[in-house]
Scaffold this motif. Structure first.
Motif, PDB file in Angstrom:
ATOM      1  N   PRO A 256     -12.573  -3.203   4.406  1.00  0.00           N
ATOM      2  CA  PRO A 256     -12.219  -2.239   5.245  1.00  0.00           C
ATOM      3  C   PRO A 256     -11.111  -1.206   4.553  1.00  0.00           C
ATOM      4  CG  PRO A 256     -11.101  -4.337   5.636  1.00  0.00           C
ATOM      5  CD  PRO A 256     -12.048  -4.561   4.779  1.00  0.00           C
ATOM      6  N   ASN A 257     -10.685  -1.697   3.556  1.00  0.00           N
ATOM      7  CA  ASN A 257      -9.485  -0.591   2.590  1.00  0.00           C
ATOM      8  C   ASN A 257     -10.309   0.155   1.798  1.00  0.00           C
ATOM      9  OD1 ASN A 257      -6.995  -2.065   3.377  1.00  0.00           O
ATOM     10  ND2 ASN A 257      -8.158  -3.707   2.679  1.00  0.00           N
ATOM     11  N   GLN A 258     -10.539   1.349   2.169  1.00  0.00           N
ATOM     12  CA  GLN A 258     -11.267   2.464   1.399  1.00  0.00           C
ATOM     13  C   GLN A 258     -10.504   3.744   1.342  1.00  0.00           C
ATOM     14  OE1 GLN A 258     -14.418   2.028   0.176  1.00  0.00           O
ATOM     15  NE2 GLN A 258     -14.533  -0.100   1.213  1.00  0.00           N
ATOM     16  N   PRO A 259     -11.025   4.421   0.125  1.00  0.00           N
ATOM     17  CA  PRO A 259      -9.777   5.708  -0.230  1.00  0.00           C
ATOM     18  C   PRO A 259     -10.424   6.534   0.771  1.00  0.00           C
ATOM     19  CG  PRO A 259     -11.928   5.253  -1.741  1.00  0.00           C
ATOM     20  CD  PRO A 259     -11.858   3.959  -0.869  1.00  0.00           C
ATOM     21  N   PRO A 260      -9.125   7.160   0.887  1.00  0.00           N
ATOM     22  CA  PRO A 260      -7.785   7.141   0.438  1.00  0.00           C
ATOM     23  C   PRO A 260      -6.908   6.093   0.957  1.00  0.00           C
ATOM     24  CG  PRO A 260      -7.658   8.861   1.822  1.00  0.00           C
ATOM     25  CD  PRO A 260      -9.024   8.476   2.114  1.00  0.00           C
ATOM     26  N   TYR A 261      -6.336   5.355  -0.150  1.00  0.00           N
ATOM     27  CA  TYR A 261      -5.730   4.013   0.205  1.00  0.00           C
ATOM     28  C   TYR A 261      -4.330   4.270   0.849  1.00  0.00           C
ATOM     29  CZ  TYR A 261      -9.174   2.123  -2.867  1.00  0.00           C
ATOM     30  OH  TYR A 261     -10.644   1.716  -3.435  1.00  0.00           O
ATOM     31  N   SER A 262      -4.033   3.332   1.910  1.00  0.00           N
ATOM     32  CA  SER A 262      -2.645   3.446   2.425  1.00  0.00           C
ATOM     33  C   SER A 262      -1.433   2.832   1.384  1.00  0.00           C
ATOM     34  CB  SER A 262      -2.721   2.616   3.527  1.00  0.00           C
ATOM     35  OG  SER A 262      -2.726   1.230   3.299  1.00  0.00           O
ATOM     36  N   ALA A 263      -0.334   3.202   1.505  1.00  0.00           N
ATOM     37  CA  ALA A 263       0.862   2.832   0.684  1.00  0.00           C
ATOM     38  C   ALA A 263       0.846   1.373   0.734  1.00  0.00           C
ATOM     39  CB  ALA A 263       1.937   3.686   1.217  1.00  0.00           C
TER      40      ALA A 263
END
Length: 394
Positions: free
Chosen positions: A204-211
């Motif tokens: 679920p974590n795809q670019p642009p990545y969160s801080a």
């Protein structure tokens, strides 16, 4: 001033010394001889200054930049270190000794009066680390805690240092490349945390990545580095407790090409190609045998790759260096993060330092459009050498 390009000649030679050791770390070494394969690149014009280059992998004499420097009339020595057959067992403390042998030979046998150290890519931190140890020595033991000949060796200081498309250190670079999803070093394909697998399309974590994701990813990379460091230390401690202090353990580290910067160009932005790395597709390189740091040993890991144990770091060394320094940053570098060179430059404590950028150059100067950027890089170095009086023949 653009220097005229001329032909140059390449002269191979060996730099041989002897060190009495109980354990052979390099296949093919004879007796107690330590052999470095060097080449002198020079044109017809005499000079009393030579550029000395060394890299943890192989001989830098064939890297694109150093022959180009020779074409501008500069004298260049490209020397391999003692680990010419591979860097699995490499200890950076020994690389500094190899560099000392090369500098000493350049002055005493070849007759050069001045020496400028040149570190391209992974060769950058050994150059800055060497100069720091030559000016203000600190290292007395290896990263494994064993006595090092550095404690008893006077390193001849150089007259200048070049940092060319170079990271702050191999261990900091690798830590930022480690695949944070791997939780089982022996069977990485079985035990992975999918939430941190950059190359899993279901993540679920795809670019642009969160801080928040980046902070968690970086922390997991550091934690993985420390687990491997604990493993290496435990192995050596076990050998010592069993009465075999010279024993070594070789192992494989999987997943070493998973830096979020390759997939998200908004992280430390430069002109690099998104979804690409200096070794091609990073998803493929992540498990390739030719990737950064795949095969190592307990001592090699601690000295070269461990975030907590490794001792040779250009940023840490820079405050102890008083010689002039030129830092060259490639604006489309797809290997070295922008922050590394900025940290090294800022850590240099004297004003005789320059930071130059080649806006469109990639890491290897690879591609049909890169030839002009390679020439510009050589012109920058040539101009810096001229301004510092290294071009004069006394």
């Amino acid at each position: 001033m653009t220097p005229e390009r001329t032909k140059y000649r390449r002269t191979p030679y060996l730099i041989v010394t002897r060190e009495r050791v109980a354990r052979k770390d390099v296949y093919g070494s004879i007796d107690d001889h330590v052999v470095r394969q060097a080449q002198l690149l020079r044109g017809e014009r005499d000079s009393d200054t030579v550029i000395v280059a060394m890299h943890p992998i192989g001989s830098p004499a064939y890297l694109p930049l150093f022959p180009e420097l020779a074409r501008t009339g500069l004298h260049v020595i490209g020397s391999a270190n003692r680990y010419s057959t591979g860097d699995a067992a490499l200890q950076m403390e020994n690389v500094l000794l190899d560099l000392a042998a090369c500098v000493r030979d350049a002055r005493e046998r070849l007759g050069y009066r001045k020496v400028v150290l040149a570190g391209w890519s992974g060769g950058g931190s050994p150059m800055m680390g060497y100069q720091a140890e030559a000016e203000q020595p600190k290292i007395t033991h290896t990263a494994a805690g064993e006595p090092s000949p550095l404690a008893e060796t006077e390193l001849p200081a150089a007259d200048g240092v070049l940092q060319l498309a170079a990271p702050r250190s191999r261990h900091r670079l690798l830590t930022e490349f480690l695949d944070a999803s791997i939780t089982n070093e022996l069977e990485p394909e079985r035990d992975r945390d999918a939430e941190f697998d950059l190359y899993d399309p279901a993540n679920p974590n795809q670019p642009p990545y969160s801080a928040d994701f980046l902070a968690a990813y970086r922390e997991r990379q550091r934690a993985r580095s420390r687990r491997i460091t604990d493993f290496a230390r435990d192995k050596l401690a076990g050998f010592a407790a069993a009465g075999h202090p010279e024993r070594e353990h070789a192992f494989v580290v999987h997943g070493t090409m998973a830096d979020p910067r390759w997939l998200d160009p908004a992280i430390e932005p430069n002109g690099r190609r998104p979804g690409w790395s200096y070794l091609g597709d990073p998803a493929v390189a992540n498990h390739s045998p030719g990737a950064l740091m795949r095969f190592t040993t307990a001592r090699g890991w601690l000295s070269q790759w461990s975030l907590d144990a490794a001792q040779v770091d250009a940023g840490d060394a820079a405050p102890r260096v008083s010689a002039p320094v030129l830092v060259v940053r490639n604006g489309c570098d797809d290997a070295v993060p922008v922050s590394h060179q900025q940290q090294v430059f800022q850590a240099i404590g004297h004003p005789d330092k320059e930071l130059a950028e080649l806006p469109e150059a990639n890491h290897y100067f690879s591609g049909a459009d890169q030839r002009s950027h390679l020439a510009t890089a050589a012109d920058l170095v040539h101009g810096w050498m001229h301004r510092h009086g290294f071009m004069d023949k006394h």
